[in-house]
Design a protein around this motif. Sequence first.
Motif, PDB file in Angstrom:
ATOM      1  N   ILE B 125      61.248  10.238  58.962  1.00  0.00           N
ATOM      2  CA  ILE B 125      61.319   8.939  58.291  1.00  0.00           C
ATOM      3  C   ILE B 125      60.736   9.029  56.881  1.00  0.00           C
ATOM      4  CG2 ILE B 125      60.595   6.527  58.381  1.00  0.00           C
ATOM      5  CD1 ILE B 125      60.450   6.775  61.408  1.00  0.00           C
ATOM      6  N   ILE B 129      62.170   8.484  53.092  1.00  0.00           N
ATOM      7  CA  ILE B 129      61.664   7.464  52.174  1.00  0.00           C
ATOM      8  C   ILE B 129      61.262   8.068  50.831  1.00  0.00           C
ATOM      9  CG2 ILE B 129      59.725   5.871  51.804  1.00  0.00           C
ATOM     10  CD1 ILE B 129      59.972   5.124  54.754  1.00  0.00           C
TER      11      ILE B 129
ATOM     12  N   LEU C  24      54.874  -1.440  59.203  1.00  0.00           N
ATOM     13  CA  LEU C  24      56.211  -1.789  59.680  1.00  0.00           C
ATOM     14  C   LEU C  24      57.339  -1.377  58.740  1.00  0.00           C
ATOM     15  CD1 LEU C  24      55.566  -5.273  61.277  1.00  0.00           C
ATOM     16  CD2 LEU C  24      56.033  -3.113  62.430  1.00  0.00           C
ATOM     17  N   PRO C  26      58.392   1.383  57.188  1.00  0.00           N
ATOM     18  CA  PRO C  26      59.255   2.519  57.538  1.00  0.00           C
ATOM     19  C   PRO C  26      60.145   2.228  58.745  1.00  0.00           C
ATOM     20  CG  PRO C  26      57.005   3.238  57.221  1.00  0.00           C
ATOM     21  CD  PRO C  26      56.983   1.749  57.208  1.00  0.00           C
ATOM     22  N   PHE C  27      59.595   1.521  59.730  1.00  0.00           N
ATOM     23  CA  PHE C  27      60.400   1.196  60.920  1.00  0.00           C
ATOM     24  C   PHE C  27      61.576   0.316  60.528  1.00  0.00           C
ATOM     25  CE2 PHE C  27      56.286   2.104  62.866  1.00  0.00           C
ATOM     26  CZ  PHE C  27      56.673   2.974  63.859  1.00  0.00           C
ATOM     27  N   VAL C  30      64.325   2.282  58.772  1.00  0.00           N
ATOM     28  CA  VAL C  30      65.158   3.083  59.675  1.00  0.00           C
ATOM     29  C   VAL C  30      66.090   2.173  60.477  1.00  0.00           C
ATOM     30  CG1 VAL C  30      65.148   4.601  61.666  1.00  0.00           C
ATOM     31  CG2 VAL C  30      63.501   4.933  59.854  1.00  0.00           C
TER      32      VAL C  30
END
Lengths: 432, 298, 297
Positions: B125, B129, C24, C26-27, C30
């Motif tokens: 992830i 980013i 939260l 990054p969640f 995705v």
Amino acid sequence: MGSRRIAVLAFLLTVILTGSAAFGAAPVQLTFTVWSYSTDVILDNIKKFEAANPGIKVALQDFAWEKYVDVMTARFVGKTPTDLAYSSDHWLQQWAAANWIVPLEDYFPQVNAYKPDFAPYAIEGMTYKGKLYGLPYYADTIIFIYNEEMLKRAGFSAPPATWDDVTKMALAMKEKKIVEYPIMFQFQDITPWYIEVFLSMVYSYKDYRMFDTNLNPIYDREGSAAHKVAQWLVDGMRKHKIINPASLETTEIPLVKAMGAGQVAFAVLPKYNLADLNTPGAHAQAGKFKFALMPGESHGTVGFVRFYAMTKMAADRGPAVREAAWKFLEYFGGRTGNEFVVVKRWALDKGLGFAQLPLYKDPQIRAAINKWGNVTLEEQQAKLARAKEALTPFWGSWSLEFQKEMNKALLGQKSALEALKASAAKWREMKK
Amino acid sequence: MPPRRQYRETRYAYATVLPVVLIVALFTLYPFAFALLTSLREVVLYRPWSQPFVGLKNYLDVVRSEFFVASWQHTLTFVAWAVPLATLLGFAVAHLLNARTPLAPLLNVVILLPWAIPTVISGIIWAWIFNSSYGAFNGALYSLGLIDSYLPWLSRPRSALACVLFAHIWKEVPLTSILYLAALQAIPEELYDAARVDGAGALAALRRITVPLVLPTTLIVLVYETMVGIVTFDLLYVMTGGGPAGATSLISYYLYNSMFVAFNFGQGAALAVLLALALVALIALYLRLLRSEEIYAT
Amino acid sequence: MSGRRVLRSGLPVVLSLALAAYILAPFAWVALSSIQPEKELFRVPPRWIPRVLTVDNYRFVFTGRFPAGYEETGIARGRISEKARDALPALRNSTIVAVSVALANLVLGTLAAYTFSRLRFPGAGPLYSFILASRLLPPMAVAIPYYLIVNRLGLLDRYAALILIHTVFTLPFTVWFLTVYFRRVPPDLEEAAFVDGCTRLQALVRIVVPVTAPALAAATAFSFMFSYNDFPFALFVTSTIRSQTIPVIVANTAINPDVSFGVVAVTVVLTMLPPVAFAMAFRRYITRGLITVTTTR
């Protein structure tokens, strides 16, 4: 139905059953190992092969690509039954020297008839000590891809022919603010394509050799092709600022995605990426990508080959197994009837490249390739390609050292020549 | 206790303890002995037929290699940032979790998320980013007008290490803050009341009550975070591949490379033994420092 | 209200919001990526509010039908990772392994910890220290020997290999955690049971276990999490989807040359579901168990 007829039928059935049992007694069982890529297609090919060759059964075992070498090494050392296997030009020297796989021509002289069909780089990549060790599963070249529209907007009608052209055109694009960094590479420290891309640029020079005939490095001499390429890269990144600094974290997929999104005008990539780049659903800029012969003096590049090999274990199992193995090899990598059936299927269904040059004459293949590329150019580039030199067992670890050192040069921590010298020293140490 | 019962109890004790001891022993003593023996031989996977005894040569080769020094430097830099940050932030976040704000219940749930997902997933992830070509981090800075063009965060030695550190902290702080929350909740409220009566301010209460009382937790956090920091591997595997130019090649990543990329098991084993010794030494040092501190404080 | 009061009540709220956003974001990123077509993910700057939504990526992972834009067969088909379709079997593998590890910890850990906390027997101290110290070996240092042990046991690419290794790595913590916890349970209750003729085992199961259920739940949860999260060991001892766990599959998918990022995002989302559900379910026990243990000297 009368009982007489039933009796006759039963008799006939018995004859057929016992007869076939007698003839097809104990089918030859072959174990075939592959890395996991489109196993559904492989299984389907096997099914067709078995149908055409009753009496031969093939058991497939697949392993992740990243772990394939480890697994195969363990299998060979531990003598786990394996008859046929995917192999690669990278591992040929190691596997052949350890006597894990055998030269096909020692057992099947008829294999020599195939040689004129294969691209030179592929033969080179499958040959060890003058003998051919395999039939190609797929083969491909590293090519120069450009975004035609960006080039036109910068005022150029033809793609670059030399590396100086590349610099000139990239500077023009930068100046006209078409794209900030026109060139991008996949130069993450550990990506296996790094060295291939670097070498394909080196092979675009006439005096391309990296090593002498005794496998001593000569690429660290001032003015060598490698030095010119390294210096061009360092200048492009640090002086002209035409190479994206993010190249150092980039691997194949992110590069292709960035190019597809319109952030890259020039890239050096394995050829199959062109098909992907021109797929409309996948990329915003699809349809604008073309390929040119590798810029440089000779337009040479790197060609690589993955092939079907027969193990020593199979050869030792006796003539019946060898005969079955040859049928397998020929079905998968050679001709059935007059066609390269399996190779053609891979090319049409999956877009894989091939070393079997006659396929370039196949109208179906030509039409398919021209949908996203240029079949004439492709054939031309394939003939100019060469296999990598000096694929010793320590080639893989050396390439990692090479890449790390080269990145130090790209970051400005050392000069291009110092970086080459450092990795050449590593080679000499490993060669001992 | 009657001897019969004593005997039965002892038998019971061994019957319950030995399964654990044996299974742990199988996977500790043998591996360590094996690593030790391998480290004294030349074992290169692509030369399986010859594995001569070479004494301490592997150790010398490893220690003299420039990458050994470099990767320890990177590792220590990483740990020097990661451990204090994870500890202090954990301590601070625990106070937020413990505060009687309307958000606390939500926060108590949310905080578990980074801890619950596999590290390698969080690496994927964050790599996405921080990506320099299309990453959300660059996108956010750009949309806010803070940068004119995307910056290559993972392509420069220092910022690449900082990105990995950022992802590491994101993953680690939840656990440290839960540990600290547990410690905070166990401190009797009366102590603070008494301090207030004595006229002590919030800071004084923090220094005189909270910090000393959470010291055992701090010890656990420090030891654990140091170990986790030193053996960081998953994040590097997916975020940077140890690059650029080896700038994020921490010691366990270097170890992985020598074994599974260069196939030099002898050198890999030597590195492994050195790493294990370093860990034991570091932890012994911590225990000493903190024990004496504790005695001094009370 | 004075400025100071506002600060005192307002600041924690602001900080809490910032923290929640930090965790939260990054969640959310995705999750948003998983429901967008591939092309949308590479815009510069990104679209913060998605314009085109699709369930194609999920459909691909569950049914194998290619997302729009990848449908065209033949040579021009773009690449998409077939590996991602292994996510579902890998989730099953991960869950089987992690649940087994949790159960092994529960049984073996409880038995051993109870003994360490109550009984005196020759070698108790050294054995306890040995178990705890074993955790000091860095995972990388034992990777090859583990591979060899597993190979010799004939367990390469089997669940059993992962279960064994994960159990070894979690047991020291479980034993320590539960020993500390059991020591705080007064032994009077058991003593009464012994008078009634109970054996040690019966006393443990009937009396101690019910009282210490939260701690047992916490220990179980920790071992589950460790097992589910493990990547290095799973990378070494598994080789096919017969035993590969979800972190291995997602990592392979993400670095696979065939990859579609939208599909990777789906596998990431799927991976997060079981441990998040697990963490939610055991949330109370985790904190409560830790309070007791971390405050014991």
